[in-house]
Scaffold this active site. Sequence first.
Site, PDB file in Angstrom:
ATOM      1  N   GLU A 198       2.879  79.913  65.877  1.00 57.16           N
ATOM      2  CA  GLU A 198       3.514  80.441  64.657  1.00 57.16           C
ATOM      3  C   GLU A 198       3.952  79.309  63.741  1.00 57.16           C
ATOM      4  O   GLU A 198       4.545  78.323  64.200  1.00 57.16           O
ATOM      5  CB  GLU A 198       4.721  81.296  65.073  1.00 57.16           C
ATOM      6  CG  GLU A 198       4.886  82.552  64.276  1.00 57.16           C
ATOM      7  CD  GLU A 198       3.774  83.577  64.512  1.00 57.16           C
ATOM      8  OE1 GLU A 198       2.813  83.590  63.711  1.00 57.16           O
ATOM      9  OE2 GLU A 198       3.875  84.370  65.452  1.00 57.16           O
TER      10      GLU A 198
ATOM     11  N   ASP B 118      -3.294  84.814  58.528  1.00 59.68           N
ATOM     12  CA  ASP B 118      -3.470  86.269  58.464  1.00 59.68           C
ATOM     13  C   ASP B 118      -4.885  86.652  58.032  1.00 59.68           C
ATOM     14  O   ASP B 118      -5.524  87.510  58.636  1.00 59.68           O
ATOM     15  CB  ASP B 118      -2.460  86.879  57.491  1.00 59.68           C
ATOM     16  CG  ASP B 118      -1.037  86.483  57.831  1.00 59.68           C
ATOM     17  OD1 ASP B 118      -0.800  86.076  58.980  1.00 59.68           O
ATOM     18  OD2 ASP B 118      -0.172  86.561  56.948  1.00 59.68           O
TER      19      ASP B 118
END
Length: 381
Positions: A28, A169
């Site tokens: 992340e 994404d």
Amino acid sequence: MREAFAVAFGAEAAGIWSAPGRVNLIGEHTDYNGGLALPFGIDRRTRVAMRLRDDDVVRVASDFADAQAGGVVETTLDRAAEASGWSRYVLGAAHVLRRELGVPGTGFDALVSSDVPVGVGVSSSAALESAVLVALDELWGLGVERRAMIRLGQLVENEVVGAPTGTLDQSAVLLAERDHAVLLDFRAGTAEQVPLGFEAAGLEILVIDSLVRHDHATGGYGERRRECEEAARIAGVPTLREVAVDDVEAWAGRMPAAVHRRLRHVVTDTDRAARVAALVRAGRPLEIGSILTDGHRSQRDDFEDSVPAIDAAVDAAVAAGALGARLTGGGFGGAAIALVDVAASPRIQREVADAVEAAGHARPVVFAVHASQGARRDPEA
Ligand code: GLA
């Protein structure tokens, strides 16, 4: 959808294109730091029915709860960049395609329908812009490669929406394959399919939506990104990927403490992504749980992008028997994921919701997700 399209626009759709939301298993805030991430597409999709027009008018309708009932956004191609609200993901995709490829394009009618929850951290925005990109790519006859399309989707976010996000994404949504995660190396620019083997191992992933909403255009996301850039500048490296795990502590005291904690998260999360990918590839997904939970501690304590409701969800999931759990996505709200045994899943879902509510937070919405196909034209019966 074809019927709804005909009702909205009085014409036949040329086809239906769709793209999944995504869950990031691990890695992340590594994308804009040249690191590794391991996301997969989920079995929640955004669908776009579309047809070309013979003028430059663009009409967009959706069945989103927040769209006006029966409301149609109408504009022209030249004014597409001025869009606001949810329609800017559709119009922004058209705008960026025309500008970056130098093509005139033609007007279109589009109807959007989605079961990807919005604001949860499962990339509803990337799903929408990617579904529109693959639809327009085909209808305008462009033949844009997936790698280039990832960058176009990022431009929609960065320029039209104003969110300074990386390419995690769009990469996930555009490259996803059923039952696979994709190991993204943002320094090398490579993407490798990794079979998850969750089903064979009797595992599934739960999404635990905290109902705490985030906005990466205005929230802490941009601040974290600047802190990472500061860490790289002080360490004298182009990206934090250049800092080895073993060298992290040597930088303590040589940069502001908070900046050093951001550095530690980013560097160790790339290491965790590599280890999770290796275990999964070796057919040992049962062993990744503690790495996921370590990743959460790193986000909570070092990257400081979690919120109390998500910390409560992670603790509750682990207490209820999840193999591991962590915040997924950009943070500052959104959702946790938990890796659970399928047989125990209904009980864990219940116990997590009960425990988070008992701790004084909103009762989370919990649902299972399975790795699904990336953006494509939908086959029609
Ligand atoms: C959001 C951004 C991505 C990535 C993640 C954090 O989802 O859109 O680019 O930075 O946050 O990993």
